[in-house]
Design a protein around this motif. Sequence first.
Motif, short mmCIF file in Angstrom:
data_model
loop_
_atom_site.label_atom_id
_atom_site.label_comp_id
_atom_site.label_asym_id
_atom_site.label_seq_id
_atom_site.Cartn_x
_atom_site.Cartn_y
_atom_site.Cartn_z
N UNK A 43 56.65 41.80 46.93
CA UNK A 43 56.47 40.61 47.76
C UNK A 43 55.16 39.88 47.62
N UNK A 44 54.38 40.16 46.58
CA UNK A 44 53.11 39.45 46.40
C UNK A 44 53.37 37.96 46.24
N UNK A 45 52.56 37.16 46.93
CA UNK A 45 52.62 35.71 46.82
C UNK A 45 51.61 35.20 45.79
N UNK A 46 50.55 35.97 45.62
CA UNK A 46 49.49 35.65 44.67
C UNK A 46 49.24 36.88 43.83
N UNK A 47 49.17 36.71 42.51
CA UNK A 47 48.81 37.80 41.60
C UNK A 47 47.38 37.53 41.14
N UNK A 48 46.45 38.37 41.51
CA UNK A 48 45.05 38.20 41.15
C UNK A 48 44.74 39.13 39.99
N UNK A 49 44.44 38.54 38.84
CA UNK A 49 44.23 39.30 37.62
C UNK A 49 42.77 39.20 37.21
N UNK A 50 42.14 40.35 36.99
CA UNK A 50 40.73 40.36 36.64
C UNK A 50 40.44 41.22 35.43
N UNK A 51 39.48 40.80 34.64
CA UNK A 51 39.10 41.53 33.43
C UNK A 51 37.66 42.02 33.45
N UNK A 52 37.04 41.99 34.63
CA UNK A 52 35.65 42.44 34.76
C UNK A 52 35.53 43.17 36.09
N UNK A 53 35.07 44.40 36.05
CA UNK A 53 34.96 45.20 37.27
C UNK A 53 33.93 44.61 38.22
N UNK A 54 34.22 44.71 39.52
CA UNK A 54 33.28 44.27 40.54
C UNK A 54 32.74 45.45 41.34
N UNK A 55 32.89 46.65 40.80
CA UNK A 55 32.35 47.82 41.48
C UNK A 55 30.82 47.82 41.36
N UNK A 56 30.14 48.51 42.27
CA UNK A 56 28.68 48.59 42.17
C UNK A 56 28.25 49.14 40.81
N UNK A 57 27.20 48.54 40.28
CA UNK A 57 26.58 48.88 39.00
C UNK A 57 27.43 48.53 37.77
N UNK A 58 28.50 47.79 37.96
CA UNK A 58 29.34 47.40 36.82
C UNK A 58 28.57 46.45 35.92
N UNK A 59 28.71 46.66 34.64
CA UNK A 59 28.08 45.80 33.65
C UNK A 59 28.92 44.54 33.45
N UNK A 60 28.28 43.40 33.23
CA UNK A 60 29.04 42.17 32.97
C UNK A 60 29.86 42.30 31.69
N UNK A 61 30.98 41.59 31.64
CA UNK A 61 31.84 41.56 30.47
C UNK A 61 31.83 40.12 29.95
N UNK A 62 31.67 39.97 28.65
CA UNK A 62 31.62 38.63 28.05
C UNK A 62 32.94 37.89 28.30
N UNK A 63 32.88 36.57 28.16
CA UNK A 63 34.09 35.76 28.30
C UNK A 63 35.13 36.21 27.29
N UNK A 64 34.69 36.44 26.06
CA UNK A 64 35.63 36.89 25.02
C UNK A 64 36.27 38.22 25.42
N UNK A 65 35.48 39.14 25.91
CA UNK A 65 36.01 40.43 26.33
C UNK A 65 36.98 40.31 27.48
N UNK A 66 36.65 39.47 28.46
CA UNK A 66 37.57 39.26 29.58
C UNK A 66 38.89 38.66 29.10
#
Length: 168
Positions: A43-66
Amino acid sequence: AVSKRGVALMGVCNVTPDSFSDGGEFLRPEDARAHVDLLLAEGADILDIGGESTRPRAKPVSAKGQLERVLDVVGYAVHACAKLDRPACVSIDTQDADVARACLAAGASVVNDVSCCAEIELARAVAEAEAAYILMHSRGSQEKMPGFSVQKEDAYRDIVYDVAREWK
């Protein structure tokens, strides 16, 4: 469905090896697609898809990598939403304007920005596409966040006022 419930349900598909919520369960494209199908079936109305972790201490991921992680999944999700007999849409969870532009061009209609608009170019990308924008509150980058509950108990005197003030 949203008008009947009064809310929109967002299902999350993190296509990352190190997300705090799913620990890399959906890094493989076939696993991410299966999760999209499950979220829609539930029943999801919105599918939120992410390619970069937002956990504490997560390293950024380049646009290409995402984009290597999410673009196929976004396309699949857009197609899956279009086949439903009820409205559902795709959101890209990113802080990067190039990722947002590519995913919006692929059919996503929402950008979920956890950075609190740290980069104005991301807001421009959303405006150019006439997409919806989810502005999340943030007091700093994930990379510098030492843990989940780093704010003191009294860090917010009035949560609504303080967040609104910081958004401005």
